[in-house]
Motif scaffolding. Structure first.
Motif, short mmCIF file in Angstrom:
data_model
loop_
_atom_site.label_atom_id
_atom_site.label_comp_id
_atom_site.label_asym_id
_atom_site.label_seq_id
_atom_site.Cartn_x
_atom_site.Cartn_y
_atom_site.Cartn_z
N ILE A 128 0.89 -1.17 0.06
CA ILE A 128 -0.14 -0.02 0.09
C ILE A 128 0.88 1.27 0.19
CG2 ILE A 128 -1.70 1.52 1.27
CD1 ILE A 128 -3.09 -1.31 2.23
N GLY A 129 1.82 1.21 0.71
CA GLY A 129 2.76 2.40 0.69
C GLY A 129 3.47 2.74 -0.44
N GLY A 130 3.96 1.67 -1.26
CA GLY A 130 4.69 1.71 -2.34
C GLY A 130 3.72 2.34 -3.60
N LEU A 131 2.51 1.54 -3.46
CA LEU A 131 1.59 1.85 -4.62
C LEU A 131 1.00 3.25 -4.34
CD1 LEU A 131 -0.36 -1.45 -4.99
CD2 LEU A 131 1.12 -0.44 -6.65
N SER A 132 0.82 3.59 -3.02
CA SER A 132 0.42 4.82 -2.75
C SER A 132 1.21 6.26 -3.13
CB SER A 132 0.06 4.98 -1.15
OG SER A 132 -1.22 4.34 -0.73
N VAL A 187 -9.05 20.12 -4.06
CA VAL A 187 -9.24 19.25 -5.25
C VAL A 187 -8.60 17.96 -5.27
CG1 VAL A 187 -9.73 18.85 -7.68
CG2 VAL A 187 -10.77 20.84 -6.36
N PHE A 188 -6.72 18.43 -5.12
CA PHE A 188 -5.99 17.54 -5.35
C PHE A 188 -6.18 16.42 -4.21
CE2 PHE A 188 -1.91 15.73 -3.76
CZ PHE A 188 -1.47 15.19 -4.88
N GLU A 189 -6.51 16.71 -3.12
CA GLU A 189 -6.83 15.80 -1.96
C GLU A 189 -7.82 14.93 -2.20
OE1 GLU A 189 -4.43 14.74 0.10
OE2 GLU A 189 -3.06 16.46 -0.17
N LEU A 190 -8.69 15.60 -2.73
CA LEU A 190 -9.90 14.87 -2.94
C LEU A 190 -9.90 13.70 -4.25
CD1 LEU A 190 -13.10 14.18 -2.53
CD2 LEU A 190 -13.45 16.05 -4.26
N GLY A 191 -9.29 14.00 -5.16
CA GLY A 191 -8.69 13.18 -6.12
C GLY A 191 -7.92 11.98 -5.58
N LEU A 192 -6.82 12.36 -4.73
CA LEU A 192 -6.16 11.35 -4.13
C LEU A 192 -6.78 10.44 -3.48
CD1 LEU A 192 -3.17 10.45 -4.14
CD2 LEU A 192 -2.62 11.95 -2.21
N ILE A 193 -7.68 10.98 -2.72
CA ILE A 193 -8.71 9.92 -1.87
C ILE A 193 -9.37 9.18 -2.65
CG2 ILE A 193 -10.64 9.90 -0.34
CD1 ILE A 193 -9.62 12.37 0.90
N LEU A 194 -9.92 9.54 -4.13
CA LEU A 194 -10.71 8.82 -4.58
C LEU A 194 -9.94 7.79 -5.58
CD1 LEU A 194 -12.94 11.60 -6.58
CD2 LEU A 194 -13.62 9.76 -4.81
N LEU A 195 -8.69 8.15 -5.60
CA LEU A 195 -7.61 6.93 -6.24
C LEU A 195 -7.07 6.13 -5.43
CD1 LEU A 195 -5.38 9.53 -8.28
CD2 LEU A 195 -7.17 7.70 -9.28
N MET A 230 -8.06 4.88 7.04
CA MET A 230 -6.70 4.46 7.16
C MET A 230 -6.13 5.64 6.28
SD MET A 230 -4.94 1.16 5.92
CE MET A 230 -5.59 0.14 7.11
N ASP A 231 -6.69 5.75 5.05
CA ASP A 231 -5.93 6.96 4.29
C ASP A 231 -5.92 8.32 5.13
OD1 ASP A 231 -5.14 7.80 1.47
OD2 ASP A 231 -6.79 9.12 1.49
N LEU A 232 -6.78 8.57 5.89
CA LEU A 232 -6.44 9.78 6.50
C LEU A 232 -5.60 9.84 7.57
CD1 LEU A 232 -10.58 10.95 6.82
CD2 LEU A 232 -8.80 11.95 5.18
N ALA A 233 -5.45 8.92 8.06
CA ALA A 233 -4.48 8.60 9.16
C ALA A 233 -3.05 8.72 8.45
CB ALA A 233 -4.52 7.19 9.90
N ILE A 234 -2.81 7.92 7.27
CA ILE A 234 -1.74 8.28 6.56
C ILE A 234 -1.41 9.68 6.13
CG2 ILE A 234 -0.62 7.52 4.33
CD1 ILE A 234 -1.91 4.68 4.72
N VAL A 235 -2.60 10.21 5.41
CA VAL A 235 -2.21 11.64 5.34
C VAL A 235 -1.66 12.62 6.63
CG1 VAL A 235 -3.63 13.95 4.78
CG2 VAL A 235 -4.03 11.82 3.29
N VAL A 236 -2.23 12.33 7.88
CA VAL A 236 -1.83 13.01 9.01
C VAL A 236 -0.46 12.54 9.14
CG1 VAL A 236 -1.93 13.12 11.43
CG2 VAL A 236 -4.04 13.20 9.99
N PHE A 237 0.22 11.32 9.28
CA PHE A 237 1.54 10.78 9.11
C PHE A 237 2.49 11.80 8.23
CE2 PHE A 237 4.91 8.45 7.06
CZ PHE A 237 5.69 8.29 8.24
N TYR A 238 2.04 11.75 7.05
CA TYR A 238 2.68 12.40 6.06
C TYR A 238 3.00 13.97 6.55
CZ TYR A 238 4.42 8.90 2.74
OH TYR A 238 4.83 7.52 2.33
N LEU A 239 2.03 14.69 6.96
CA LEU A 239 2.12 16.01 7.22
C LEU A 239 3.23 16.02 8.20
CD1 LEU A 239 -1.73 17.08 7.38
CD2 LEU A 239 -0.14 17.85 5.69
N VAL A 240 2.97 15.71 9.35
CA VAL A 240 4.15 15.65 10.39
C VAL A 240 5.40 15.14 10.06
CG1 VAL A 240 4.75 14.73 12.58
CG2 VAL A 240 2.36 15.18 12.05
N TYR A 241 5.44 14.02 9.23
CA TYR A 241 6.85 13.49 8.64
C TYR A 241 7.30 14.54 7.62
CZ TYR A 241 9.79 10.77 5.82
OH TYR A 241 10.88 10.58 4.80
#
Length: 139
Positions: free
Chosen positions: A40-44, A83-91, A110-121
């Motif tokens: 999931i990480g690699g594909l995402s 719109v970018f984030e919405l598109g990414l969620i849809l993908l 799960m996707d939203l949790a990953i988004v939070v991780f990436y914001l902090v990271y």
């Protein structure tokens, strides 16, 4: 300014460190095998990179056609980001649901949790990167 080589080092290091942290952390947090979370990480990351390129190219072309400029006001930047984030969620959400065999709602959480991780990271990584590899002023 940063050189092309430095930008490549930054991008590759950013993704590799993120995957090294995210994969085992997400496996523990979401109780799924490390191999699935790594997939999931690699594909995402791959999908997000492709979407980023295509979306920004299309957005700028549309903006140029509609306004005659690619200059973005604060309002346009907010719309651009949402719109970018919405598109990414849809993908990503259907892919996550399919790989893990979970419902769309669980995949969205799960996707939203990953988004939070990436914001902090991203904040912490870039802070550290700038200290380890300071940008050189233009000549």
């Amino acid at each position: 300014m940063r050189s092309l080589a430095d930008r490549v080092r930054h991008a590759v290091t950013f993704e590799l460190v993120a995957l090294a942290l995210l994969t085992p952390g997400a496996a523990l947090l979401f109780r799924h095998p490390v191999i699935e979370m790594g997939l999931i990480g690699g594909l995402s990351a791959t999908i997000a990179t492709g979407w980023n390129f295509a979306y920004n190219l299309g957005f700028d072309r549309a903006l140029l056609g509609l306004r005659g400029t690619v200059h973005k006001t604060l309002t346009i930047r907010i719309v651009h980001t949402l719109v970018f984030e919405l598109g990414l969620i849809l993908l990503l959400v259907p892919m996550i649901a399919a790989i893990l065999g979970i419902g769309l709602w669980d995949a969205l959480v799960m996707d939203l949790a990953i988004v939070v991780f990436y914001l902090v990271y991203a904040f912490l990584f870039n802070l550290g990167y700038d200290r380890l590899f300071p940008a050189t002023p233009p000549r």
